[in-house]
Design an enzyme around this catalytic site. Structure first.
Site, PDB file in Angstrom:
ATOM      1  CG  ASP A 283      56.003 -16.191 -15.954  1.00  8.70           C
ATOM      2  OD1 ASP A 283      56.183 -16.003 -15.013  1.00  8.70           O
ATOM      3  OD2 ASP A 283      55.892 -15.203 -16.890  1.00  8.70           O
TER       4      ASP A 283
HETATM    5  C1  GLC Z   1      55.204 -12.186 -15.942  1.00  8.79           C
HETATM    6  C2  GLC Z   1      54.655 -12.962 -14.836  1.00  8.79           C
HETATM    7  C3  GLC Z   1      53.454 -13.614 -15.281  1.00  8.79           C
HETATM    8  C4  GLC Z   1      52.839 -12.627 -16.373  1.00  8.79           C
HETATM    9  C5  GLC Z   1      53.620 -12.948 -17.533  1.00  8.79           C
HETATM   10  C6  GLC Z   1      53.238 -12.003 -18.689  1.00  8.79           C
HETATM   11  O1  GLC Z   1      56.760 -12.301 -15.774  1.00  8.79           O
HETATM   12  O2  GLC Z   1      55.451 -13.588 -14.076  1.00  8.79           O
HETATM   13  O3  GLC Z   1      52.566 -13.554 -14.099  1.00  8.79           O
HETATM   14  O4  GLC Z   1      51.483 -13.461 -16.653  1.00  8.79           O
HETATM   15  O5  GLC Z   1      54.905 -12.097 -17.365  1.00  8.79           O
HETATM   16  O6  GLC Z   1      52.760 -10.495 -18.470  1.00  8.79           O
END
Ligand code: GLC
Length: 734
Positions: A283
Site C-alpha cells: 500500500d
Molecule cells: C491508499 C489506500 C489504498 C489505495 C492506495 C492507492 O492509501 O489504503 O486502498 O488503493 O492508497 O490510492
C-alpha cells in the site's frame, strides 16, 4: 509463427508467458529489474521531463493515479489519454527493452459512472449484478488508459466506526467471498488481456478491518483461528476462484508484524498455500512504514524485510531503487529473489496484453453510456435496504394532490452521493435528491415542498404545512473512507434531534439515510412510518431513490453488516461464538436470548437490525426446511431444501439465506454461519423450492495452524430471511 531470429522471445506473443518472462528477465540489468518494482505518480521526479527520462531508463514499472494527482479522495484533474500514450511510447519505444508501464488507479466502485459503494453493493446480495457493475467500470477505465485497479477491497469489518467499512463487503466471510470473486471477474473479465478488462487487486492483505477500535491504521490482534476462518477467506477465494492478478498489502500490523513484512501472509498463505502467481504491491508507502511500526532497524532494513517477505512492487517512496542494490551486495537479499519478484510483475504485464496493446485508443462511447447509467440506477435500487415500512411506501396514487415536504441535510448534496472513493466524477455531475424529487412529484401530481434553506427551523416550517414528510439524513462521503474513524456510531450531530422534531409535527414521515454505512436511528425505528437505508449509491442515487419511493423498483437490499442499537455494543455481529455461562441459571445475569444475543443485568445487547435483514414491498414465508440426508460421510454433500412463498400482494424479491451450526467441534465454532444465499423474485401467491448444496466448504474449518478440518458430529441447518434464523434441522457427518 514470427521469425524467432529477429524478434526476442519475450516480444513474441505466440510464445508461452513463462518463456517470455524468463527470456526477458535474463536480458535485464539489475537496475532495470529494480525499475519494474517501482510504482510512482510521476510527480516524484520533479517535472514531466525528469519523469520521461526515468521512463527511458526503464526506472518505472507502474504509474499510480494517472492524473498526476496524489491518489486518494480528490482527483481534481481528469486523466489525459494522450499524455498516458505519450509516456507509454517513451517506455516502449525509447527504453532499451521496451517494457510497458502498467497504469494503476483506484477504480473502487465505478470510474466516470460512480456505482454504489462496495458495502452497498454487498447489500444487494447479488454477485452477478456486482460482476456486471465491475465490468462496466473496467470498460470505462480501460477506455481512458487504465490497466489495473486497486480493488476489490475485501477487509472483513465488524466495527462500522472504521471509516473504511464502506469500501468492503461487511461482516461476513461467505458474503465477502462471493462479492470478491464477482468483482474480480468483473474487472478482469474472461480474458485479462481484452481491451475492456483491467487487472484486479485483492486488498488490503490482511486484517486491516480489525484495526483496534476501528481506528484507521491501528494495529490488529487477530487470533490465527479468526485469521483463517474469517479474514483470509475472501482473499483465498479471490486468488483461487477469481484468479486475481495482484494483491495489495495492508497498512496495519497484526500481532506486531506489519503485513508488508509478513512471510506468513505473502509466502506461506498467498504463494505456497494458494498458489498465487501474480504480484504483490505494497500500500502507499507501506514498505517504509515497516520502520514506523518499529519492526525493523531503518528504511533499508524495511526494504530487506519487504523484499524477502515477497512484496514485488513498492507503491511510492522509492526505497527499493535506493537500497536493493546495496542489500544484494551485503547479501541480505539475493538477486534470485529479485528475479522471482520481477517475474511476477512481468507475468501480469504479459497476461494483460500490455506488450501487444501498450497504447489506448480513447473511446468516449464507453464513458457514461446509457447502458452504464441504467445499470448503476438499477443496482442502486437493489442495494437499498428498507428497514421499516408501515405501508406508506411505495407512495401510491393516493398521494396525488397531497403536499409532500422533502427536507433534511442530504436533499441538496451532490458529490457526497458518490462515496469516498469517487475519483472520476466531479460533483456537478450528480443529480440531487431534491431535483429528482421535484421532477418525479410533478410527473405524479404530487405537490413537492422543498426549501433551499439549510436552516432546520425553516425546513420544519415546511414540514408542518405538508401532508407527508420525507426526511433525508445521512453523512458526507468525507466522513467515510481512509483516515476516517469515529468514537461514536450515530447520525452526524443534530440529526437524531431533527428526526424527533419531525416526529413532533405529527405528520406521517419517511426517513431516508443517505450514508456510506447504516446508522442506528432509534427515532425512525420507533416513530417513523418508514426507514430506508439508501447508502451512497453513486451517480444514480437520486434517480434510484425516486424509483424506490414511488415503486418503480423494490428496495431488495439486505444488511451486510449488523446495525447496533448503540455504539456501546460494537463489535457486534451475528457470527459470534458461544459465550461462557450460557443458560447458567445460577448466574442469572448472563443468559442468551433465543437468537444468541446476550442479556446482562437488564442491559440487552440486541442489535437494532440484524445482518441479512431487509424488507421489500411484499411479504414472504420460508417453510418446509429439510435435508436430503441425515447422515453423510465426510466427502459427501447435503442438500437443504426449503419452500419460499410470496405471501403478499405484489411481485417481489427475497434473499433466502442458509445458516449452519457446527454443534460440537474440537474448538468453539460460531453460533451460526452463512453458507448460502439466493435472491429470488416471485409473483404474489407463487412459491419456489430453494435448494442449497452443502459440502466440505460449508462444514469444514481451519485449525489454528491453518489446517483444514472436517470433523464428524452433529450439524444443524436453518433457512430464513435474515441471520436471526435458528439452525435446527440436524444432520450428522460420520
Ligand atoms: C491508499 C489506500 C489504498 C489505495 C492506495 C492507492 O492509501 O489504503 O486502498 O488503493 O492508497 O490510492
Amino acid at each position: 509463427m514470427s521469425d524467432v531470429s529477429t524478434v526476442p522471445v519475450y516480444k513474441d506473443s505466440q510464445m508461452p508467458v513463462e518463456r517470455r518472462v524468463a527470456d526477458l528477465v535474463s536480458r535485464m540489468t539489475l537496475k532495470e529489474k529494480i525499475g519494474q518494482m517501482v510504482q510512482c505518480t510521476g510527480a516524484e521526479f520533479g517535472d514531466e521531463k525528469a519523469y520521461e527520462d526515468a521512463l527511458r531508463e526503464g526506472m518505472v514499472g507502474s504509474r499510480i493515479g494517472c492524473d498526476s494527482q496524489w491518489a486518494g479522495n480528490e482527483g481534481s484533474r481528469g486523466i489525459s489519454v494522450e499524455e498516458l500514450n505519450l509516456h507509454q511510447r517513451i517506455a516502449v519505444e525509447e527504453s532499451r527493452l521496451g517494457i510497458p508501464v502498467i497504469n494503476g488507479r483506484d477504480i473502487i466502485h465505478g470510474h466516470r459512472t460512480v456505482m454504489p459503494v462496495p458495502l452497498a453493493q454487498a447489500a444487494s446480495f447479488d454477485p452477478e449484478e456486482v460482476r456486471r457493475s465491475a465490468r462496466l467500470a473496467a470498460s470505462e477505465a480501460s477506455a481512458e488508459g487504465i490497466h489495473w485497479t486497486f480493488a476489490p477491497m475485501m477487509d472483513i469489518c465488524r466495527n462500522p466506526k472504521w471509516g473504511r467499512v464502506i469500501e468492503g463487503f461487511g461482516e461476513d466471510p461467505y458474503l465477502a467471498e462471493e462479492m470478491a470473486v464477482a468483482m474480480v471477474k468483473g474487472f478482469q473479465g474472461d480474458d485479462m488481456s481484452a481491451p475492456d478488462s483491467i487487472v484486479a487487486c485483492a486488498k488490503h492483505f490482511a486484517g486491516y478491518g480489525y484495526c483496534e477500535g476501528g481506528r484507521d491504521y491501528d494495529a490488529s490482534e487477530i487470533t490465527s483461528g479468526t485469521f483463517h476462518n474469517v479474514v483470509l477467506r475472501p482473499f483465498k477465494a479471490a486468488v483461487m476462484r477469481g484468479g486475481v492478478g495482484t494483491v495489495m498489502t495492508s497498512f496495519q500490523s497484526n500481532g506486531g508484524i506489519p503485513s508488508s513484512a509478513s512471510g506468513f501472509l505473502l509466502r506461506r498463505m498467498l504463494r505456497e498455500t494458494w498458489g498465487f502467481r501474480g504480484f504483490v504491491v505494497s500500500d502507499w508507502g507501506a514498505v517504509g512504514e515497516i520502520e514506523f511500526h518499529g519492526a525493523c532497524q531503518d528504511a533499508k532494513d524495511a526494504v530487506r524485510a519487504a523484499v524477502n517477505a515477497g512484496v514485488n512492487m513498492e507503491m511510492i517512496r522509492s526505497l527499493y531503487p535506493r537500497y536493493i542494490e546495496a542489500l544484494i551486495n551485503e547479501r541480505r537479499i539475493s538477486e534470485e529473489t529479485i528475479d522471482e519478484l520481477v517475474s511476477g510483475i512481468l507475468r501480469i504485464k504479459f497476461m494483460c496484453g500490455l506488450f501487444e496493446h501498450p497504447y489506448t485508443e480513447a473511446d468516449p462511447s464507453r464513458i457514461r453510456s446509457a447502458e452504464t447509467l441504467a445499470a448503476s440506477r438499477r443496482q442502486a435500487a437493489h442495494c437499498m435496504v428498507l428497514a421499516k415500512n408501515n405501508g406508506i411506501l411505495p407512495f401510491s396514487d393516493s398521494l396525488k394532490g397531497k403536499r409532500v415536504a422533502l427536507i433534511g441535510p442530504m436533499v441538496h448534496e451532490r458529490g457526497p452521493l458518490g462515496g469516498s472513493w469517487n475519483l472520476g466524477s466531479p460533483g456537478h455531475e450528480f443529480r440531487t435528491i431534491g431535483e429528482a424529487f421535484a421532477e418525479e412529484a410533478e410527473k405524479r401530481g404530487v405537490s413537492a415542498a422543498i426549501t433551499d434553506s439549510a436552516l432546520w427551523d425553516e425546513q420544519l416550517r415546511f414540514a408542518n404545512r405538508c401532508d407527508v414528510v420525507v426526511l433525508c439524513v445521512g453523512e458526507h462521503s468525507n466522513s467515510t473512507g481512509e483516515t476516517h474513524a469515529s468514537a461514536r456510531y450515530r447520525l452526524p450531530v443534530g440529526q437524531d434531534e431533527l428526526v424527533d422534531a419531525v416526529r413532533r409535527t405529527g405528520r406521517p414521515f419517511v426517513v431516508v439515510c443517505v450514508s456510506g454505512r447504516p446508522f442506528p436511528i432509534p427515532g425512525a425505528r420507533d416513530h417513523a412510518d418508514a426507514l430506508l437505508y439508501a447508502w451512497h449509491c453513486g451517480t444514480e442515487t437520486a434517480n434510484a431513490l425516486m424509483d424506490v419511493l414511488f415503486g418503480e423498483q423494490e428496495p431488495s437490499g439486505r444488511l451486510p453488516i449488523t446495525v447496533p442499537e448503540h455504539e456501546g455494543q460494537i463489535p457486534i455481529y451475528y457470527g459470534r461464538k458461544m459465550p461462557g455461562k450460557v443458560n447458567d441459571w445460577e448466574n442469572r445475569n448472563a443468559n442468551l436470548y433465543d437468537d444468541g444475543w446476550p442479556y446482562y443485568n437488564g442491559e440487552d445487547f440486541l442489535p437494532m437490525y440484524p445482518f441479512g435483514f431487509g424488507l421489500g414491498y411484499t411479504t414472504f414465508d420460508v417453510s418446509g426446511i429439510c435435508v436430503d440426508k441425515t447422515e453423510i460421510p465426510a466427502w459427501d454433500t447435503v442438500t437443504v431444501r426449503s419452500r419460499l412463498i410470496n405471501t403478499g400482494s405484489r411481485r417481489g424479491t427475497a434473499v433466502v439465506q442458509c445458516y449452519l451450526t457446527d454443534v460440537r467441534a474440537s474448538v468453539s465454532r460460531p453460533m451460526k454461519e452463512l453458507v448460502g444465499f439466493r435472491k429470488v423474485t416471485l409473483d404474489p401467491g407463487c412459491e419456489s423450492i430453494v435448494e442449497f448444496e452443502l459440502n466440505e466448504e460449508a462444514m469444514g474449518f481451519y485449525d489454528a495452524d491453518g489446517n483444514r478440518l472436517l470433523e464428524s458430529g452433529e450439524f444443524r441447518v436453518g433457512v430464513g430471511l435474515d441471520s436471526t434464523v435458528r439452525p435446527s434441522v440436524p444432520f450428522f457427518v460420520r
